[in-house]
Each structure stands twice: as structure tokens, then as C-alpha cells.
Write an enzyme that holds these catalytic residues in place. Structure first.
Site, PDB file in Angstrom:
ATOM      1  N   CYS A   1      75.836  35.993  52.364  1.00  0.00           N
ATOM      2  CA  CYS A   1      76.308  35.781  53.737  1.00  0.00           C
ATOM      3  C   CYS A   1      77.710  36.343  53.966  1.00  0.00           C
ATOM      4  O   CYS A   1      78.674  35.932  53.311  1.00  0.00           O
ATOM      5  CB  CYS A   1      76.304  34.292  54.052  1.00  0.00           C
ATOM      6  SG  CYS A   1      76.911  33.929  55.720  1.00  0.00           S
TER       7      CYS A   1
ATOM      8  N   LYS B   1      66.316  25.126  52.157  1.00  0.00           N
ATOM      9  CA  LYS B   1      67.532  24.377  52.450  1.00  0.00           C
ATOM     10  C   LYS B   1      67.398  22.923  51.995  1.00  0.00           C
ATOM     11  O   LYS B   1      66.443  22.240  52.383  1.00  0.00           O
ATOM     12  CB  LYS B   1      67.824  24.437  53.951  1.00  0.00           C
ATOM     13  CG  LYS B   1      68.050  25.839  54.474  1.00  0.00           C
ATOM     14  CD  LYS B   1      68.156  25.870  55.990  1.00  0.00           C
ATOM     15  CE  LYS B   1      68.287  27.289  56.501  1.00  0.00           C
ATOM     16  NZ  LYS B   1      68.295  27.353  57.985  1.00  0.00           N
TER      17      LYS B   1
ATOM     18  N   VAL C   1      75.135  28.568  57.024  1.00  0.00           N
ATOM     19  CA  VAL C   1      76.395  28.591  56.281  1.00  0.00           C
ATOM     20  C   VAL C   1      77.318  29.596  56.966  1.00  0.00           C
ATOM     21  O   VAL C   1      76.849  30.457  57.700  1.00  0.00           O
ATOM     22  CB  VAL C   1      76.159  28.995  54.802  1.00  0.00           C
ATOM     23  CG1 VAL C   1      75.418  27.909  54.068  1.00  0.00           C
ATOM     24  CG2 VAL C   1      75.420  30.332  54.692  1.00  0.00           C
TER      25      VAL C   1
ATOM     26  N   GLU D   1      80.724  27.140  61.378  1.00  0.00           N
ATOM     27  CA  GLU D   1      81.099  28.399  62.010  1.00  0.00           C
ATOM     28  C   GLU D   1      82.340  28.980  61.323  1.00  0.00           C
ATOM     29  O   GLU D   1      83.387  28.336  61.237  1.00  0.00           O
ATOM     30  CB  GLU D   1      81.329  28.265  63.514  1.00  0.00           C
ATOM     31  CG  GLU D   1      80.065  28.009  64.304  1.00  0.00           C
ATOM     32  CD  GLU D   1      79.091  29.186  64.249  1.00  0.00           C
ATOM     33  OE1 GLU D   1      79.529  30.347  64.376  1.00  0.00           O
ATOM     34  OE2 GLU D   1      77.894  28.930  64.059  1.00  0.00           O
ATOM     35  N   SER D   2      82.209  30.218  60.859  1.00  0.00           N
ATOM     36  CA  SER D   2      83.257  30.837  60.047  1.00  0.00           C
ATOM     37  C   SER D   2      84.578  30.982  60.794  1.00  0.00           C
ATOM     38  O   SER D   2      85.652  30.782  60.218  1.00  0.00           O
ATOM     39  CB  SER D   2      82.797  32.211  59.542  1.00  0.00           C
ATOM     40  OG  SER D   2      82.561  33.105  60.621  1.00  0.00           O
TER      41      SER D   2
END
Length: 227
Positions: free
Chosen positions: A14, A41, A54, A71-72
Site C-alpha cells: 500500500c 481482513k 489501511v 486515512e493517510s
């Protein structure tokens, strides 16, 4: 779940996870990484991830409670606001807002990149290749002398684009995409990010093999170009 203060819930490939891992490394903040299989998951993950995606950042607080961030971009902003270490955003509000805009632009590139790497025929591949060329031309026009997006200072924009360039480090071993042809400043930026320790260590040593397996699973047109 561990009692480490910060736990980054991850996946091997990711790019959004990589953003957070890079930001943590740049801040010099200790953290634990917990990697999951997104095709299976675990229940504990689904219970704390509102979107089932993720990265997650689990924050173990002094009172014994846990907070979960998802949320990155949110995670990176939280780290910037709460953790010591070098600033990853400009101090000037206007420049900071501009950087946030380019972070979103990086996310739009990832959207096209997904279509590019999963394209199963020449038409879909070329459509996404053209979209990526157009976007990287805009990036090229924005870059200065480097080595990073904002010059000498590494920023969250760099953390966003480093995982994008990492894809092409693998793609280039398969076939020439031509996406960066004539984009000298972008090429220099890409090279500088590749050498950055935080970027190198944001993935495991088997990243390339895992990405190639992903391409095979999706019957990627890119693989056919190497035949």
C-alpha cells in the site's frame, strides 16, 4: 494489540501506508508496524477501521485508552502536529496549503496508476499512460532546483510521491513506459527520493517480488510488453 505508543497497521504494497511510515521515520518517532492481509481482513481490524482500509494509526494514550486514526493524510497531519523532529510542512500558511494541494494531486496520480498497473489490454494501458504523462508534466513544471519538491527541505509532498516513484522502479525492470521521458527535474527528484533512508525502509525487501506477483494476478498488460 501491542502496548507500543504508536502502531501503524499496514499492508506490504500500500502506497498510502508508505506515506505514514516515511513521515514517522522522518520524525524519528519509534513505532510498531502490524501488517495484515487485505484479502483476509482480521476481525480486530474490521472492528477499528471504518473504511476497511489501511493505513491505521493506533495511538495508545497515557490513560490506557486507544485512539484510531484512518486515512493517510490525516495520519501525516497528526504526526506533523504532535511529534518532534524536523517540520514536514512549510511554516507559511499559503505554502502549506499549496503543499496540501500537491499531496492531493499525488493521490490523483495513484488513482491513474491503479488503472495503469491493472490494465489488461493495450487501449486501457495507453489511456492511463497518457493520463500519467499529462500529470507528471504538470509536476515537472512545478519543480525547482531540488533535490526535493520544495528545494533542500524534505516535506510531506515528498512522502506522498516517493511511493509513486517506487512503482516505476519495479516497472522499469519489466518494460519501458516512457512516462518520464523529457522530464529531467522529475527524474532528479525521483532519484533523490530513492536514496532517502526513510523511503528505502518504508517497504520490505520483498516489495518488488510482491508487486510482480500482483501484476501477474491481474494479468497486467505491462507484463506482456516484456515478452
Amino acid at each position: 494489540m501491542s502496548d507500543a505508543h504508536l502502531i501503524l497497521v499496514s499492508h506490504h504494497l500500500c502506497p498510502y501506508v508508505q506515506r505514514a511510515a516515511i513521515a514517522l521515520a522522518e520524525k524519528g518517532v519509534p513505532f510498531e508496524r502490524r501488517t495484515i492481509d487485505l484479502s483476509a481482513k482480521p476481525d480486530w481490524f474490521l472492528a477499528i477501521s471504518p473504511l476497511g482500509k489501511v493505513p491505521l494509526l493506533v495511538v495508545n494514550q497515557a490513560d490506557g485508552t486507544q485512539a484510531v486514526l484512518f486515512e493517510s493524510a490525516v495520519i501525516c497531519e497528526y504526526l506533523e502536529e504532535t511529534q518532534p523532529g524536523s517540520p514536514l510542512h512549510p511554516a507559511d500558511p499559503l505554502k502549506r496549503a499549496q503543499h496540501r494541494g500537491w499531496m492531493e494531486f499525488g493521490s490523483s496520480i495513484l488513482s491513474d496508476l491503479w488503472g495503469f498497473e491493472t490494465a489488461r489490454d493495450a487501449a486501457a494501458y495507453e489511456a492511463k499512460r497518457s493520463a500519467l504523462i499529462d500529470k507528471f508534466r504538470r509536476v515537472e513544471a512545478e519543480l525547482g532546483a531540488g533535490p526535493f519538491f520544495a528545494g533542500e527541505t524534505f516535506s510531506l509532498v515528498d512522502a506522498v510521491f516517493a511511493p509513486i516513484f517506487r512503482y516505476f522502479d519495479v516497472f522499469d525492470t519489466i518494460a519501458s513506459t516512457g512516462i518520464f521521458d523529457g522530464l529531467s527535474r522529475t527524474a532528479q527528484w525521483r532519484a533523490a527520493l530513492t536514496e532517502r533512508r526513510s523511503v528505502r525502509e518504508a517497504v520490505g525487501g520483498d516489495y518488488g517480488d510482491r508487486l510482480r506477483t500482483f501484476l501477474k494476478h491481474h494479468d497486467a498488460w505491462l507484463l506482456k510488453l516484456s515478452a
